[in-house]
Scaffold this motif. Structure first.
Motif, PDB file in Angstrom:
ATOM      1  N   ARG A  50     -10.083 -62.218  -5.689  1.00 15.37           N
ATOM      2  CA  ARG A  50      -9.546 -63.548  -5.449  1.00 15.37           C
ATOM      3  C   ARG A  50      -9.522 -63.830  -3.955  1.00 15.37           C
ATOM      4  NH1 ARG A  50      -4.425 -63.477  -4.336  1.00 15.37           N
ATOM      5  NH2 ARG A  50      -3.610 -62.574  -6.244  1.00 15.37           N
ATOM      6  N   HIS A  74     -10.946 -71.709  -1.691  1.00 19.98           N
ATOM      7  CA  HIS A  74     -10.587 -70.603  -2.562  1.00 19.98           C
ATOM      8  C   HIS A  74     -11.659 -70.388  -3.622  1.00 19.98           C
ATOM      9  CE1 HIS A  74      -8.728 -74.362  -3.999  1.00 19.98           C
ATOM     10  NE2 HIS A  74      -8.936 -73.919  -5.234  1.00 19.98           N
ATOM     11  N   TRP A  76     -12.608 -67.438  -7.147  1.00 20.79           N
ATOM     12  CA  TRP A  76     -12.430 -66.186  -7.883  1.00 20.79           C
ATOM     13  C   TRP A  76     -13.818 -65.604  -8.086  1.00 20.79           C
ATOM     14  CZ3 TRP A  76      -8.988 -69.884  -7.691  1.00 20.79           C
ATOM     15  CH2 TRP A  76      -7.618 -69.557  -7.753  1.00 20.79           C
ATOM     16  N   SER A 123       1.004 -66.267  -4.358  1.00 21.52           N
ATOM     17  CA  SER A 123       0.847 -65.565  -5.632  1.00 21.52           C
ATOM     18  C   SER A 123       2.225 -65.124  -6.106  1.00 21.52           C
ATOM     19  CB  SER A 123      -0.088 -64.367  -5.492  1.00 21.52           C
ATOM     20  OG  SER A 123       0.459 -63.382  -4.635  1.00 21.52           O
TER      21      SER A 123
END
Length: 291
Positions: A50, A74, A76, A123
Motif C-alpha cells: 500500500r 495513493h 494498492w 490507517s
C-alpha cells in the motif's frame, strides 16, 4: 517522471457517498488521486503493498485507511499477495459532506480531528476495524438510503475514537494542521523554509523566547517528536517528493534536502521508509501512468 492520474469519482451530486464492493484476485488500478475523501477497506490481501504519499507498507489480512487530500497520491500494488479472493470496499464522499459549521459542533469534534489527520492519510488499528466490521460488511447491501447514511456516520464516529497511524509526511502531502500553538507554528514555519540549512535548538528556542531545555520538552510534548526527529522527517518528505516529481539524481536530492552525506542519507531514508531512495522512486515509477 510520468504524471499521476486524477480520478473522476462516480459520486453524484444527489448522493451522500458512493460505495463499491469488489471481489478480485489482483490490484491493477494505477497510482491516482482525487478530491473526494476515500475510506478503503481491504480483506484477505496479505502481502499487498500500500502506497499513501511517501508511506509504503505491506498490509496484512485486514487493512482500513482514510485518505482526505486531493493532492495525496495513493495506490494498492499487488506486491507479494498470493490471494485469489481479495475483498475491497471503497467509500468515497465529498469534503463538503459534513459542513464546516457542523464539524465545529461538540458532537463532531472527534470526527473533525480524524478528518484533519486524514489529509496525510491514516490507517486504523485492528481493534478499530473489528469495531466497525459489521457496519462495513453490510453497508453496501442496505437498501434504505437514509439508514445506510446514518450507519455510515456511526461508523465514522466509532473510527474517530481510535488513534490512527498518520501515514504521509507533511512535506510530501503538502498539508499541515494549523490548530497548533503560536510558538509551534512559528518554529514549524521556520523549519519548512530553512530545513536545508543548519538549524540549531538554541536558534529555535530563542525565536520563541524559551530556554533550549524548556523548548525541547515543550516541542516533544506537542509534536511527540524531538526537534531532530521533526527536522529529519521534513527533509525526508522533501526528498521523497523530489524523487517522485523530478528527474534529479539521488545525490542532488540528498544535498538539496539538507543532508550533507549521501551514505547517511541512504541509511536514514531506508530506516524511515523501509527501502532505499532508488527503490522508492522505482515503486512510484512502476505505478504511474501518462495522462
Amino acid at each position: 517522471m510520468e504524471n499521476i492520474i486524477t480520478e473522476i469519482s462516480n459520486l453524484s451530486d444527489k448522493d451522500c457517498f458512493n460505495i463499491v464492493e469488489r471481489h478480485k484476485s489482483e490490484f491493477t488500478y494505477p497510482m491516482h488521486r482525487h478530491r473526494e475523501f476515500e475510506l478503503n477497506y481491504v480483506q484477505n490481501a496479505a502481502g499487498v503493498k500500500r502506497v499513501i504519499g511517501d508511506n509504503i507498507e505491506t498490509i496484512g489480512d485486514f487493512d482500513l485507511v482514510l485518505v482526505g487530500n486531493e493532492n495525496l497520491e495513493h495506490v494498492w500494488n499487488q506486491g507479494n499477495c498470493q490471494s485469489k479472493n481479495i475483498r475491497e470496499i471503497t467509500i468515497q464522499f465529498s469534503p463538503e459532506l459534513l459542513t464546516a459549521d457542523m464539524l465545529e459542533k461538540n458532537q463532531f469534534h472527534s470526527i473533525k480531528k480524524m478528518f484533519e489527520k486524514a489529509r496525510h492519510g491514516i490507517s486504523f488499528p485492528q481493534e478499530a476495524i473489528m469495531k466497525v466490521y459489521n457496519i462495513l460488511d453490510t453497508l453496501a447491501d442496505e437498501k434504505d438510503g437514509f439508514i445506510q447514511f446514518t450507519n455510515f456516520l456511526v461508523m465514522l464516529y466509532h473510527l474517530s475514537k481510535y488513534d490512527p497511524k498518520v501515514l504521509s509526511s507533511n512535506t510530501f502531502a503538502n498539508s499541515s494542521i494549523e490548530r497548533e500553538s503560536r510558538r509551534i507554528l512559528t518554529v514549524k514555519n521556520y523549519i519548512a523554509d530553512h530545513f536545508a540549512e543548519q538549524i540549531t535548538l538554541d536558534e529555535l528556542a530563542t525565536m520563541v523566547g524559551m530556554s533550549p531545555t524548556a523548548f525541547s520538552r515543550f516541542f516533544k510534548l506537542r509534536t511527540h517528536k524531538t526537534i531532530t526527529e521533526y527536522i529529519t522527517d521534513i527533509k525526508l518528505g522533501h526528498a521523497a517528493r523530489a524523487l517522485v516529481d523530478t528527474t534529479q539524481n539521488i545525490s542532488e536530492i540528498c544535498y538539496s534536502s539538507g543532508f550533507n552525506n549521501l551514505s547517511n542519507f541512504n541509511r536514514i531514508f531506508k530506516a524511515k521508509k523501509g527501502m532505499t531512495p532508488k527503490d522508492f522512486r522505482a515503486v512510484y515509477k512502476k505505478n504511474k501512468v501518462i495522462v
